[in-house]
Motif scaffolding. Structure first.
Motif, PDB file in Angstrom:
ATOM      1  N   VAL A  16       0.836  -1.202   0.000  1.00  0.00           N
ATOM      2  CA  VAL A  16       0.000   0.000   0.000  1.00  0.00           C
ATOM      3  C   VAL A  16       0.872   1.254   0.000  1.00  0.00           C
ATOM      4  O   VAL A  16       0.642   2.188  -0.771  1.00  0.00           O
ATOM      5  N   ALA A  17       1.897   1.275   0.856  1.00  0.00           N
ATOM      6  CA  ALA A  17       2.766   2.446   0.970  1.00  0.00           C
ATOM      7  C   ALA A  17       3.503   2.757  -0.322  1.00  0.00           C
ATOM      8  O   ALA A  17       3.818   3.919  -0.602  1.00  0.00           O
ATOM      9  N   THR A  18       3.777   1.740  -1.119  1.00  0.00           N
ATOM     10  CA  THR A  18       4.504   1.947  -2.382  1.00  0.00           C
ATOM     11  C   THR A  18       3.564   1.965  -3.583  1.00  0.00           C
ATOM     12  O   THR A  18       3.996   1.806  -4.718  1.00  0.00           O
ATOM     13  N   LYS A  19       2.277   2.167  -3.305  1.00  0.00           N
ATOM     14  CA  LYS A  19       1.251   2.301  -4.349  1.00  0.00           C
ATOM     15  C   LYS A  19       1.079   1.041  -5.190  1.00  0.00           C
ATOM     16  O   LYS A  19       0.727   1.096  -6.358  1.00  0.00           O
ATOM     17  N   GLY A  20       1.345  -0.113  -4.578  1.00  0.00           N
ATOM     18  CA  GLY A  20       1.133  -1.384  -5.264  1.00  0.00           C
ATOM     19  C   GLY A  20      -0.329  -1.795  -5.202  1.00  0.00           C
ATOM     20  O   GLY A  20      -1.148  -1.152  -4.538  1.00  0.00           O
ATOM     21  N   GLN A  21      -0.641  -2.865  -5.878  1.00  0.00           N
ATOM     22  CA  GLN A  21      -2.014  -3.352  -5.927  1.00  0.00           C
ATOM     23  C   GLN A  21      -2.277  -4.321  -4.779  1.00  0.00           C
ATOM     24  O   GLN A  21      -1.562  -5.300  -4.607  1.00  0.00           O
ATOM     25  N   VAL A  22      -3.309  -4.025  -4.002  1.00  0.00           N
ATOM     26  CA  VAL A  22      -3.746  -4.904  -2.930  1.00  0.00           C
ATOM     27  C   VAL A  22      -5.078  -5.503  -3.361  1.00  0.00           C
ATOM     28  O   VAL A  22      -5.959  -4.796  -3.829  1.00  0.00           O
ATOM     29  N   GLU A  23      -5.194  -6.802  -3.193  1.00  0.00           N
ATOM     30  CA  GLU A  23      -6.438  -7.463  -3.556  1.00  0.00           C
ATOM     31  C   GLU A  23      -6.923  -8.309  -2.385  1.00  0.00           C
ATOM     32  O   GLU A  23      -6.264  -9.245  -1.960  1.00  0.00           O
ATOM     33  N   ILE A  24      -8.084  -7.937  -1.870  1.00  0.00           N
ATOM     34  CA  ILE A  24      -8.731  -8.693  -0.804  1.00  0.00           C
ATOM     35  C   ILE A  24      -9.878  -9.450  -1.470  1.00  0.00           C
ATOM     36  O   ILE A  24     -10.745  -8.844  -2.089  1.00  0.00           O
ATOM     37  N   VAL A  25      -9.846 -10.773  -1.347  1.00  0.00           N
ATOM     38  CA  VAL A  25     -10.856 -11.600  -2.016  1.00  0.00           C
ATOM     39  C   VAL A  25     -11.552 -12.499  -0.992  1.00  0.00           C
ATOM     40  O   VAL A  25     -10.967 -12.826   0.041  1.00  0.00           O
ATOM     41  N   PRO A  26     -12.793 -12.895  -1.301  1.00  0.00           N
ATOM     42  CA  PRO A  26     -13.445 -13.859  -0.417  1.00  0.00           C
ATOM     43  C   PRO A  26     -12.707 -15.195  -0.493  1.00  0.00           C
ATOM     44  O   PRO A  26     -12.353 -15.660  -1.575  1.00  0.00           O
ATOM     45  N   GLY A  27     -12.445 -15.775   0.666  1.00  0.00           N
ATOM     46  CA  GLY A  27     -11.771 -17.065   0.719  1.00  0.00           C
ATOM     47  C   GLY A  27     -12.719 -18.209   0.453  1.00  0.00           C
ATOM     48  O   GLY A  27     -13.932 -18.022   0.262  1.00  0.00           O
ATOM     49  N   LEU A  28     -12.194 -19.384   0.458  1.00  0.00           N
ATOM     50  CA  LEU A  28     -12.965 -20.584   0.133  1.00  0.00           C
ATOM     51  C   LEU A  28     -14.060 -20.890   1.149  1.00  0.00           C
ATOM     52  O   LEU A  28     -15.052 -21.546   0.825  1.00  0.00           O
ATOM     53  N   GLU A  29     -13.891 -20.407   2.378  1.00  0.00           N
ATOM     54  CA  GLU A  29     -14.877 -20.680   3.429  1.00  0.00           C
ATOM     55  C   GLU A  29     -15.560 -19.391   3.903  1.00  0.00           C
ATOM     56  O   GLU A  29     -16.072 -19.331   5.018  1.00  0.00           O
ATOM     57  N   GLY A  30     -15.546 -18.354   3.061  1.00  0.00           N
ATOM     58  CA  GLY A  30     -16.226 -17.107   3.401  1.00  0.00           C
ATOM     59  C   GLY A  30     -15.373 -16.094   4.135  1.00  0.00           C
ATOM     60  O   GLY A  30     -15.800 -14.975   4.384  1.00  0.00           O
ATOM     61  N   GLU A  31     -14.148 -16.463   4.507  1.00  0.00           N
ATOM     62  CA  GLU A  31     -13.223 -15.524   5.145  1.00  0.00           C
ATOM     63  C   GLU A  31     -12.688 -14.556   4.082  1.00  0.00           C
ATOM     64  O   GLU A  31     -12.921 -14.732   2.899  1.00  0.00           O
ATOM     65  N   PHE A  32     -11.962 -13.524   4.493  1.00  0.00           N
ATOM     66  CA  PHE A  32     -11.341 -12.615   3.540  1.00  0.00           C
ATOM     67  C   PHE A  32      -9.838 -12.857   3.528  1.00  0.00           C
ATOM     68  O   PHE A  32      -9.226 -13.082   4.570  1.00  0.00           O
ATOM     69  N   VAL A  33      -9.258 -12.840   2.342  1.00  0.00           N
ATOM     70  CA  VAL A  33      -7.851 -13.161   2.159  1.00  0.00           C
ATOM     71  C   VAL A  33      -7.180 -12.038   1.371  1.00  0.00           C
ATOM     72  O   VAL A  33      -7.711 -11.567   0.356  1.00  0.00           O
ATOM     73  N   ASN A  34      -6.012 -11.633   1.840  1.00  0.00           N
ATOM     74  CA  ASN A  34      -5.194 -10.668   1.103  1.00  0.00           C
ATOM     75  C   ASN A  34      -4.286 -11.470   0.175  1.00  0.00           C
ATOM     76  O   ASN A  34      -3.383 -12.162   0.633  1.00  0.00           O
ATOM     77  N   VAL A  35      -4.559 -11.402  -1.122  1.00  0.00           N
ATOM     78  CA  VAL A  35      -3.703 -12.073  -2.103  1.00  0.00           C
ATOM     79  C   VAL A  35      -2.528 -11.120  -2.316  1.00  0.00           C
ATOM     80  O   VAL A  35      -2.635 -10.133  -3.016  1.00  0.00           O
ATOM     81  N   ARG A  36      -1.425 -11.441  -1.673  1.00  0.00           N
ATOM     82  CA  ARG A  36      -0.310 -10.493  -1.583  1.00  0.00           C
ATOM     83  C   ARG A  36       0.885 -10.909  -2.429  1.00  0.00           C
ATOM     84  O   ARG A  36       0.988 -12.033  -2.888  1.00  0.00           O
ATOM     85  N   GLU A  37       1.773  -9.967  -2.551  1.00  0.00           N
ATOM     86  CA  GLU A  37       3.033 -10.161  -3.251  1.00  0.00           C
ATOM     87  C   GLU A  37       3.883 -11.217  -2.537  1.00  0.00           C
ATOM     88  O   GLU A  37       3.904 -11.288  -1.317  1.00  0.00           O
ATOM     89  N   SER A  38       4.590 -12.012  -3.312  1.00  0.00           N
ATOM     90  CA  SER A  38       5.467 -13.031  -2.747  1.00  0.00           C
ATOM     91  C   SER A  38       6.853 -12.436  -2.495  1.00  0.00           C
ATOM     92  O   SER A  38       7.458 -11.866  -3.399  1.00  0.00           O
ATOM     93  N   THR A  39       7.359 -12.581  -1.272  1.00  0.00           N
ATOM     94  CA  THR A  39       8.694 -12.043  -0.977  1.00  0.00           C
ATOM     95  C   THR A  39       9.779 -12.817  -1.722  1.00  0.00           C
ATOM     96  O   THR A  39      10.810 -12.254  -2.082  1.00  0.00           O
ATOM     97  N   SER A  40       9.561 -14.097  -1.985  1.00  0.00           N
ATOM     98  CA  SER A  40      10.588 -14.887  -2.682  1.00  0.00           C
ATOM     99  C   SER A  40      10.741 -14.466  -4.139  1.00  0.00           C
ATOM    100  O   SER A  40      11.750 -14.756  -4.761  1.00  0.00           O
ATOM    101  N   ARG A  41       9.762 -13.780  -4.670  1.00  0.00           N
ATOM    102  CA  ARG A  41       9.839 -13.314  -6.063  1.00  0.00           C
ATOM    103  C   ARG A  41      10.246 -11.848  -6.167  1.00  0.00           C
ATOM    104  O   ARG A  41      10.333 -11.309  -7.271  1.00  0.00           O
ATOM    105  N   MET A  42      10.478 -11.196  -5.037  1.00  0.00           N
ATOM    106  CA  MET A  42      10.889  -9.785  -5.062  1.00  0.00           C
ATOM    107  C   MET A  42      12.294  -9.666  -5.614  1.00  0.00           C
ATOM    108  O   MET A  42      13.162 -10.488  -5.313  1.00  0.00           O
ATOM    109  N   ASN A  43      12.526  -8.602  -6.380  1.00  0.00           N
ATOM    110  CA  ASN A  43      13.890  -8.347  -6.817  1.00  0.00           C
ATOM    111  C   ASN A  43      14.645  -7.677  -5.669  1.00  0.00           C
ATOM    112  O   ASN A  43      14.062  -7.346  -4.635  1.00  0.00           O
ATOM    113  N   VAL A  44      15.938  -7.503  -5.839  1.00  0.00           N
ATOM    114  CA  VAL A  44      16.791  -6.988  -4.771  1.00  0.00           C
ATOM    115  C   VAL A  44      16.339  -5.609  -4.301  1.00  0.00           C
ATOM    116  O   VAL A  44      16.248  -5.349  -3.097  1.00  0.00           O
ATOM    117  N   SER A  45      16.004  -4.724  -5.227  1.00  0.00           N
ATOM    118  CA  SER A  45      15.616  -3.366  -4.832  1.00  0.00           C
ATOM    119  C   SER A  45      14.261  -3.359  -4.126  1.00  0.00           C
ATOM    120  O   SER A  45      14.052  -2.610  -3.177  1.00  0.00           O
TER     121      SER A  45
END
Length: 156
Positions: free
Chosen positions: A96-125
């Motif tokens: 959010v702070a870096t103006k990226g896309q945040v997506e909150i979706v309904p989960g499989l059991e009705g909960e809410f899930v933040n489908v977030r960026e993967s840290t393992s796929r982040m580049n060095v910067s």
């Protein structure tokens, strides 16, 4: 043993083409070797060029910060959080702070899930930016960081 071999990276060796080759393009000699590998690649070979992902030092530093938050008495949303929860919160906040896309979706059991960026796929910067964000968050909430969290990260 060579540090790169110990880390599981293969050096560019145009005389031997194995199932997979990894070249880190640090200068002109590595670029020349990569070009030789392409020239010698078999038909239907796949070439992928991408930015280097976050490194082991960055990963260790970020996880140390998450652990420091978990060990602190600081609570979020009314309760203390474990390191994995702090990881989710920090990555989401950083997005959010870096103006990226945040997506909150309904989960499989009705909960809410933040489908977030993967840290393992982040580049060095991007990983450096996340660490800076996490350190600033801790400082603004008076959370003491351990020596592991304060170690200077290495670019590669």
């Amino acid at each position: 043993m060579n540090k790169r071999r110990a880390a599981g990276l293969r050096l560019c060796r145009p005389e031997r083409i194995t199932m997979a080759q990894t070249c880190i393009l640090r200068g002109s000699s590595q670029r020349a070797l990569a070009k030789q590998l392409i020239d010698r690649a078999p038909v239907n070979a796949i070439i992928t060029i991408r930015e280097m992902t976050r490194n082991v030092d960055q990963n260790a530093k970020f996880h140390a910060i998450c652990s420091d938050l978990a060990r602190s008495s600081f609570a979020w949303a009314g309760k203390r959080r474990n390191a994995e929860e702090w990881k989710v919160l920090l990555v989401s906040g950083h997005t959010v702070a870096t103006k990226g896309q945040v997506e909150i979706v309904p989960g499989l059991e009705g909960e809410f899930v933040n489908v977030r960026e993967s840290t393992s796929r982040m580049n060095v910067s991007r990983a450096s930016s996340l660490i800076e964000y996490a350190v600033a968050f801790c400082a603004s909430h008076n959370v003491a960081l351990s020596d592991d969290s304060h170690q200077e990260e290495k670019a590669a």
